[in-house]
Design a protein around this motif. Structure first.
Motif, PDB file in Angstrom:
ATOM      1  N   GLU A 182       0.830  -1.200   0.000  1.00  0.00           N
ATOM      2  CA  GLU A 182       0.000   0.000   0.000  1.00  0.00           C
ATOM      3  C   GLU A 182       0.865   1.252   0.000  1.00  0.00           C
ATOM      4  O   GLU A 182       0.593   2.215  -0.729  1.00  0.00           O
ATOM      5  CB  GLU A 182      -0.938  -0.003   1.210  1.00  0.00           C
ATOM      6  N   THR A 183       1.922   1.232   0.787  1.00  0.00           N
ATOM      7  CA  THR A 183       2.818   2.391   0.847  1.00  0.00           C
ATOM      8  C   THR A 183       3.448   2.652  -0.512  1.00  0.00           C
ATOM      9  O   THR A 183       3.505   3.807  -0.979  1.00  0.00           O
ATOM     10  CB  THR A 183       3.918   2.158   1.902  1.00  0.00           C
ATOM     11  N   LEU A 184       3.933   1.605  -1.165  1.00  0.00           N
ATOM     12  CA  LEU A 184       4.538   1.779  -2.484  1.00  0.00           C
ATOM     13  C   LEU A 184       3.515   2.256  -3.513  1.00  0.00           C
ATOM     14  O   LEU A 184       3.809   3.146  -4.333  1.00  0.00           O
ATOM     15  CB  LEU A 184       5.155   0.457  -2.946  1.00  0.00           C
ATOM     16  N   SER A 185       2.326   1.706  -3.470  1.00  0.00           N
ATOM     17  CA  SER A 185       1.279   2.108  -4.418  1.00  0.00           C
ATOM     18  C   SER A 185       0.941   3.583  -4.272  1.00  0.00           C
ATOM     19  O   SER A 185       0.875   4.326  -5.261  1.00  0.00           O
ATOM     20  CB  SER A 185       0.014   1.267  -4.202  1.00  0.00           C
ATOM     21  N   VAL A 186       0.731   4.018  -3.045  1.00  0.00           N
ATOM     22  CA  VAL A 186       0.385   5.419  -2.802  1.00  0.00           C
ATOM     23  C   VAL A 186       1.558   6.324  -3.144  1.00  0.00           C
ATOM     24  O   VAL A 186       1.381   7.411  -3.701  1.00  0.00           O
ATOM     25  CB  VAL A 186      -0.063   5.612  -1.338  1.00  0.00           C
ATOM     26  N   LEU A 187       2.759   5.882  -2.855  1.00  0.00           N
ATOM     27  CA  LEU A 187       3.957   6.678  -3.179  1.00  0.00           C
ATOM     28  C   LEU A 187       4.065   6.892  -4.685  1.00  0.00           C
ATOM     29  O   LEU A 187       4.306   8.027  -5.136  1.00  0.00           O
ATOM     30  CB  LEU A 187       5.209   5.960  -2.662  1.00  0.00           C
ATOM     31  N   PHE A 188       3.880   5.848  -5.463  1.00  0.00           N
ATOM     32  CA  PHE A 188       3.964   5.985  -6.918  1.00  0.00           C
ATOM     33  C   PHE A 188       2.811   6.822  -7.454  1.00  0.00           C
ATOM     34  O   PHE A 188       2.992   7.582  -8.402  1.00  0.00           O
ATOM     35  CB  PHE A 188       3.984   4.606  -7.575  1.00  0.00           C
TER      36      PHE A 188
END
Length: 347
Positions: free
Chosen positions: A283-289
């Protein structure tokens, strides 16, 4: 005999028909008027004129009571005839509309699948103003509560806005499918406006396939639009209008399923050993991208502190060896995250 002549004559004859058969005769008269394309106003006017003529031709001298009784009987008969004729007219019109709708839906299905006889398909296409050799774009609108009534209103509004033959809309597999002439500007925006009016905001999504030539191009554009909506659902995209041309990377990712599965498990697999599981890190990576690498915006969306986001990213680097802050590693990580969302990994 002209349309007006037969209608006037038949309306006058109705009052001479035996009472037991009079209502059915009026129903048949109304149905014939609808078949001949006469307006309802012409039918009603002719019946009223026939009633007036019948009164003038048959009224006789008598007491006021007798005249009143005779007039009341004639008005009752006229009321029954008028009601029955309008009923027959309406039912015939509805049956004709249903037949046209059935033929239209069948034509669109044959057009989109491309399985019908080319000669017969071309002949049917001519009725709807569709040129099979031209380019077309297929749009699909998806929502939970689409109905035939909504589809009919959308179809009528699009036809009025862009012209008959430039759009063809139907309800297919629960989605509104619109065939648009290639190069028609503003069609997606107009469809979005109509759905917003019908359903409100946030309840629907539109995908626009690429403009393609010929019959086979219609099927291709349809599949592109459908896959775009499917990918958007898996990826959590909420943009109201999506263009298949903007999401071409996702079919590429899924074209070699073994390769994308290998990428996901190799790059992100170590995250499954993290305390709390893989989901918080994905989730963190998805939101970051989604936020173009902005830590502050990512923290705000995740309801975390910037420090917590930084900690998670450092933990991802420790476990996987990849960090989104490294330009050479960012693309690999993002491709793996997109692949995981498309595959539903790790579940």
């Amino acid at each position: 005999m002209s349309e007006d002549t037969w209608l006037v004559a038949d309306c006058q004859n109705l009052l001479s028909v035996p009472a037991s058969a009079r209502r059915q005769a009026a129903v048949n008269l109304g149905a014939r008027a609808a078949d001949d394309g006469l307006k309802l106003r012409e039918l009603v006017t002719s019946l009223l004129d026939a009633t007036t003529a019948h009164w003038s031709a048959t009224s006789v001298e008598g007491t006021a009571t007798a005249v009143h009784a005779r007039a009341e009987t004639l008005l009752d008969a006229a009321r029954v005839l008028l009601t029955a004729a309008v009923d027959g007219y309406t039912r015939q019109n509805r049956a004709e509309l249903d037949r046209h709708d059935t033929e239209r839906v069948a034509f669109i299905n044959d057009l989109l699948t491309g399985r019908a006889d080319p000669g017969g398909l071309a002949e049917r296409a001519h009725r709807y103003g569709i040129r099979l050799s031209a380019t077309h774009t297929v749009l699909i609108a998806r929502a939970a509560n689409l109905t035939p009534g909504i589809t009919y209103r959308v179809d009528a509004a699009l036809a009025a806005r862009f012209g008959e033959g430039n759009t063809l809309t139907t309800l297919r597999d629960g989605d509104v499918v619109c065939i648009s002439a290639g190069g028609l500007r503003g069609i997606a925006a107009e469809l979005a406006h109509l759905l917003l009016t019908e359903l409100g905001a946030g309840t629907w999504q539109i995908a626009v396939g690429r403009t393609q030539p010929g019959v086979h191009g219609l099927a291709t554009s349809l599949e592109e639009a459908r896959h775009t909506l499917d990918h958007a659902a898996k990826l959590g995209f909420t943009t109201p209008v999506l263009n298949a041309a903007d999401l071409l990377v996702f079919p590429v990712l899924l074209r070699d399923r073994d390769a994308i599965t290998d990428l996901v498990t190799t790059v992100l697999g170590p995250l499954t050993t993290a305390r709390g599981g893989v989901e918080p890190y994905l989730e963190t990576l998805s939101v970051l991208f989604d936020n173009q690498g902005n830590h502050t915006a990512t923290a705000r969306q995740l309801h975390l502190s910037v420090r917590a986001v930084t900690y998670r990213l450092d933990r991802i680097r420790d476990l996987t060896g990849y960090h989104p802050g490294e330009p050479t590693q960012r693309f690999t990580l993002q491709a793996a995250v997109l692949g995981a969302r498309l595959l539903g990994w790790p579940s």
